[in-house]
Motif scaffolding. Structure first.
Motif, PDB file in Angstrom:
ATOM      1  N   PRO A   1       0.780  -1.240   0.000  1.00 45.26           N
ATOM      2  CA  PRO A   1       0.000   0.000   0.000  1.00 45.26           C
ATOM      3  C   PRO A   1       0.814   1.294   0.000  1.00 45.26           C
ATOM      4  CG  PRO A   1      -0.148  -1.122   2.114  1.00 45.26           C
ATOM      5  CD  PRO A   1       0.520  -2.067   1.177  1.00 45.26           C
ATOM      6  N   GLU A   2       1.977   1.293   0.608  1.00 40.70           N
ATOM      7  CA  GLU A   2       2.761   2.515   0.673  1.00 40.70           C
ATOM      8  C   GLU A   2       4.064   2.415  -0.098  1.00 40.70           C
ATOM      9  OE1 GLU A   2       3.149   3.430   4.812  1.00 40.70           O
ATOM     10  OE2 GLU A   2       0.996   3.774   5.074  1.00 40.70           O
ATOM     11  N   GLY A   3       4.180   1.397  -0.902  1.00 39.33           N
ATOM     12  CA  GLY A   3       5.362   1.263  -1.734  1.00 39.33           C
ATOM     13  C   GLY A   3       6.596   0.772  -1.001  1.00 39.33           C
ATOM     14  N   SER A   4       6.383   0.251   0.201  1.00 39.78           N
ATOM     15  CA  SER A   4       7.520  -0.278   0.958  1.00 39.78           C
ATOM     16  C   SER A   4       7.202  -1.709   1.389  1.00 39.78           C
ATOM     17  CB  SER A   4       7.826   0.617   2.152  1.00 39.78           C
ATOM     18  OG  SER A   4       8.899   0.081   2.909  1.00 39.78           O
ATOM     19  N   VAL A   5       6.666  -1.870   2.589  1.00 38.91           N
ATOM     20  CA  VAL A   5       6.331  -3.198   3.103  1.00 38.91           C
ATOM     21  C   VAL A   5       5.257  -3.852   2.242  1.00 38.91           C
ATOM     22  CG1 VAL A   5       5.291  -4.409   5.059  1.00 38.91           C
ATOM     23  CG2 VAL A   5       6.994  -2.611   5.457  1.00 38.91           C
ATOM     24  N   SER A   6       5.402  -5.161   2.048  1.00 32.98           N
ATOM     25  CA  SER A   6       4.402  -5.917   1.300  1.00 32.98           C
ATOM     26  C   SER A   6       3.902  -7.078   2.152  1.00 32.98           C
ATOM     27  CB  SER A   6       5.005  -6.452   0.005  1.00 32.98           C
ATOM     28  OG  SER A   6       4.080  -7.282  -0.689  1.00 32.98           O
ATOM     29  N   THR A   7       2.642  -7.428   1.938  1.00 34.35           N
ATOM     30  CA  THR A   7       2.045  -8.567   2.623  1.00 34.35           C
ATOM     31  C   THR A   7       1.486  -9.526   1.587  1.00 34.35           C
ATOM     32  OG1 THR A   7       1.424  -7.154   4.496  1.00 34.35           O
ATOM     33  CG2 THR A   7       0.384  -9.316   4.352  1.00 34.35           C
ATOM     34  N   LEU A   8       1.863 -10.774   1.691  1.00 35.63           N
ATOM     35  CA  LEU A   8       1.293 -11.833   0.857  1.00 35.63           C
ATOM     36  C   LEU A   8       0.225 -12.526   1.689  1.00 35.63           C
ATOM     37  CD1 LEU A   8       1.412 -13.577  -1.753  1.00 35.63           C
ATOM     38  CD2 LEU A   8       3.061 -15.037  -0.565  1.00 35.63           C
ATOM     39  N   LYS A   9      -0.974 -12.604   1.133  1.00 39.10           N
ATOM     40  CA  LYS A   9      -2.111 -13.153   1.872  1.00 39.10           C
ATOM     41  C   LYS A   9      -2.593 -14.415   1.181  1.00 39.10           C
ATOM     42  CE  LYS A   9      -3.395  -8.393   2.989  1.00 39.10           C
ATOM     43  NZ  LYS A   9      -4.504  -7.451   3.274  1.00 39.10           N
ATOM     44  N   ILE A  10      -2.789 -15.444   1.959  1.00 39.34           N
ATOM     45  CA  ILE A  10      -3.275 -16.703   1.406  1.00 39.34           C
ATOM     46  C   ILE A  10      -4.543 -17.100   2.164  1.00 39.34           C
ATOM     47  CG2 ILE A  10      -2.711 -19.073   0.763  1.00 39.34           C
ATOM     48  CD1 ILE A  10       0.255 -18.363   1.158  1.00 39.34           C
ATOM     49  N   GLN A  11      -5.627 -17.234   1.439  1.00 42.78           N
ATOM     50  CA  GLN A  11      -6.903 -17.632   2.037  1.00 42.78           C
ATOM     51  C   GLN A  11      -7.103 -19.133   1.887  1.00 42.78           C
ATOM     52  OE1 GLN A  11      -9.526 -15.192  -0.378  1.00 42.78           O
ATOM     53  NE2 GLN A  11      -9.662 -13.651   1.227  1.00 42.78           N
ATOM     54  N   ARG A  12      -7.871 -19.699   2.812  1.00 46.01           N
ATOM     55  CA  ARG A  12      -8.274 -21.123   2.726  1.00 46.01           C
ATOM     56  C   ARG A  12      -7.078 -21.999   2.362  1.00 46.01           C
ATOM     57  NH1 ARG A  12     -11.463 -18.206  -0.358  1.00 46.01           N
ATOM     58  NH2 ARG A  12     -10.851 -19.281  -2.287  1.00 46.01           N
ATOM     59  N   THR A  13      -6.051 -21.925   3.182  1.00 48.78           N
ATOM     60  CA  THR A  13      -4.802 -22.616   2.859  1.00 48.78           C
ATOM     61  C   THR A  13      -5.027 -24.108   2.614  1.00 48.78           C
ATOM     62  OG1 THR A  13      -4.364 -22.803   5.236  1.00 48.78           O
ATOM     63  CG2 THR A  13      -3.259 -21.027   4.044  1.00 48.78           C
ATOM     64  N   GLU A  14      -4.196 -24.636   1.722  1.00 44.81           N
ATOM     65  CA  GLU A  14      -4.223 -26.056   1.376  1.00 44.81           C
ATOM     66  C   GLU A  14      -2.838 -26.642   1.648  1.00 44.81           C
ATOM     67  OE1 GLU A  14      -5.383 -26.258  -2.696  1.00 44.81           O
ATOM     68  OE2 GLU A  14      -7.394 -25.441  -2.335  1.00 44.81           O
ATOM     69  N   ARG A  15      -2.779 -27.950   1.802  1.00 50.14           N
ATOM     70  CA  ARG A  15      -1.503 -28.600   2.113  1.00 50.14           C
ATOM     71  C   ARG A  15      -0.476 -28.329   1.015  1.00 50.14           C
ATOM     72  NH1 ARG A  15      -5.194 -32.396   4.188  1.00 50.14           N
ATOM     73  NH2 ARG A  15      -5.149 -32.373   6.466  1.00 50.14           N
ATOM     74  N   GLY A  16      -0.947 -28.196  -0.213  1.00 54.45           N
ATOM     75  CA  GLY A  16      -0.054 -27.913  -1.330  1.00 54.45           C
ATOM     76  C   GLY A  16       0.555 -26.525  -1.306  1.00 54.45           C
ATOM     77  N   ASP A  17       0.069 -25.664  -0.401  1.00 61.54           N
ATOM     78  CA  ASP A  17       0.654 -24.325  -0.266  1.00 61.54           C
ATOM     79  C   ASP A  17       1.921 -24.360   0.578  1.00 61.54           C
ATOM     80  OD1 ASP A  17      -2.653 -22.842   0.165  1.00 61.54           O
ATOM     81  OD2 ASP A  17      -1.557 -23.374  -1.665  1.00 61.54           O
ATOM     82  N   SER A  18       2.207 -25.479   1.205  1.00 68.81           N
ATOM     83  CA  SER A  18       3.406 -25.607   2.036  1.00 68.81           C
ATOM     84  C   SER A  18       4.649 -25.400   1.176  1.00 68.81           C
ATOM     85  CB  SER A  18       3.459 -26.974   2.704  1.00 68.81           C
ATOM     86  OG  SER A  18       2.387 -27.135   3.608  1.00 68.81           O
ATOM     87  N   ALA A  19       5.481 -24.457   1.587  1.00 63.46           N
ATOM     88  CA  ALA A  19       6.675 -24.089   0.814  1.00 63.46           C
ATOM     89  C   ALA A  19       7.409 -22.996   1.580  1.00 63.46           C
ATOM     90  CB  ALA A  19       6.283 -23.566  -0.576  1.00 63.46           C
ATOM     91  N   VAL A  20       8.554 -22.610   1.042  1.00 63.86           N
ATOM     92  CA  VAL A  20       9.238 -21.412   1.540  1.00 63.86           C
ATOM     93  C   VAL A  20       8.854 -20.257   0.624  1.00 63.86           C
ATOM     94  CG1 VAL A  20      11.457 -20.283   1.893  1.00 63.86           C
ATOM     95  CG2 VAL A  20      11.163 -22.683   2.529  1.00 63.86           C
ATOM     96  N   TYR A  21       8.388 -19.184   1.213  1.00 66.81           N
ATOM     97  CA  TYR A  21       8.003 -17.999   0.456  1.00 66.81           C
ATOM     98  C   TYR A  21       9.116 -16.964   0.584  1.00 66.81           C
ATOM     99  CZ  TYR A  21       3.524 -20.151  -0.259  1.00 66.81           C
ATOM    100  OH  TYR A  21       2.544 -21.016  -0.656  1.00 66.81           O
TER     101      TYR A  21
END
Lengths: 113, 114
Positions: free
Chosen positions: A70-90
């Motif tokens: 939102p302010e061109g600096s910090v970012s947030t990655l949002k994941i809804q309704r997580t699934e087992r296949g989302d397991s990883a290093v981001y």
């Protein structure tokens, strides 16, 4: 100066829950990238921000994934309704614009049980 | 579409010796960049060396150098005087001038043995 930081370092959640992963880029870097790295694989591009806007979100796998800066600096990655296949290093990276070298944070290891 | 291929899943080398890691790529872009990154067990992805495709001279960074063969689309990394701290996963990546994202290979696990 300080490098790219990511929080949390590790996140364990249950299937179906919502998670937020945070990235704080190097001060002054206009470009910010999110990648996902599954076990035994190279990183896979998710989304790229130039300033506040998502310049390329072609790597987001589906509409459960969303990212903001939102302010061109910090970012947030949002994941809804997580699934087992989302397991990883981001992984998050930032650069000084252009095809400049991308500097990476230490990553967030997400485990979905 | 860009692709990056690393055909050596694992390599090992004795301390103080030289090792070469292979990478081939494919791209339709005329303006592109190639990178080698190192990822130790700490997970932090660390830049080792970068090569601009328009430059004919091979990039070097201290003990690290590349052999960039543009016609063959080959970009190998040579590590001289290997040190125990060089033990890590090494990833080759490609980025294009008008497309900021990096495309990555599967990595090569390098073990430096004492």
């Amino acid at each position: 100066g300080a490098g790219v930081s990511q929080t949390p370092s590790n996140k364990v959640t249950e299937k179906g829950k919502y998670v937020e992963l945070r990235c704080d880029p190097i001060s002054g870097h206009t470009a910010l990238y999110w990648y996902r790295q599954s076990l035994g694989q190279g990183p896979e591009f998710l989304i790229y921000f130039q300033g506040t806007g998502a310049a390329d979100d072609s790597g987001l796998p589906n509409d459960r994934f969303f990212a903001v800066r939102p302010e061109g600096s910090v970012s947030t990655l949002k994941i809804q309704r997580t699934e087992r296949g989302d397991s990883a290093v981001y992984l998050c990276a930032s650069s000084d614009g252009g095809v400049d070298t991308q500097y990476f944070g230490p990553g967030t290891r997400l485990t979905v049980l | 579409a860009q692709t990056v291929t690393q055909s050596q899943p694992e390599m090992s080398v004795q301390e103080a010796e030289t090792v070469t890691l292979s990478c081939t790529y494919d791209t339709s872009e005329s303006n592109y960049y190639l990178f080698w990154y190192k990822q130790p067990p700490s997970r932090q992805m660390i830049l080792v060396i970068r090569q601009e495709a328009y430059k004919q001279q091979n990039a070097t960074e201290n003990r690290f150098s590349v052999n960039f063969q543009k016609a063959a689309k080959s970009f190998s990394l040579k590590i001289s005087d290997s040190q125990l701290g060089d033990t890590a996963m090494y990833f080759c990546a490609s980025g294009a001038g008008n497309n900021r994202k990096l495309i990555w290979g599967l990595g090569t696990s390098l073990a430096v043995n004492p």
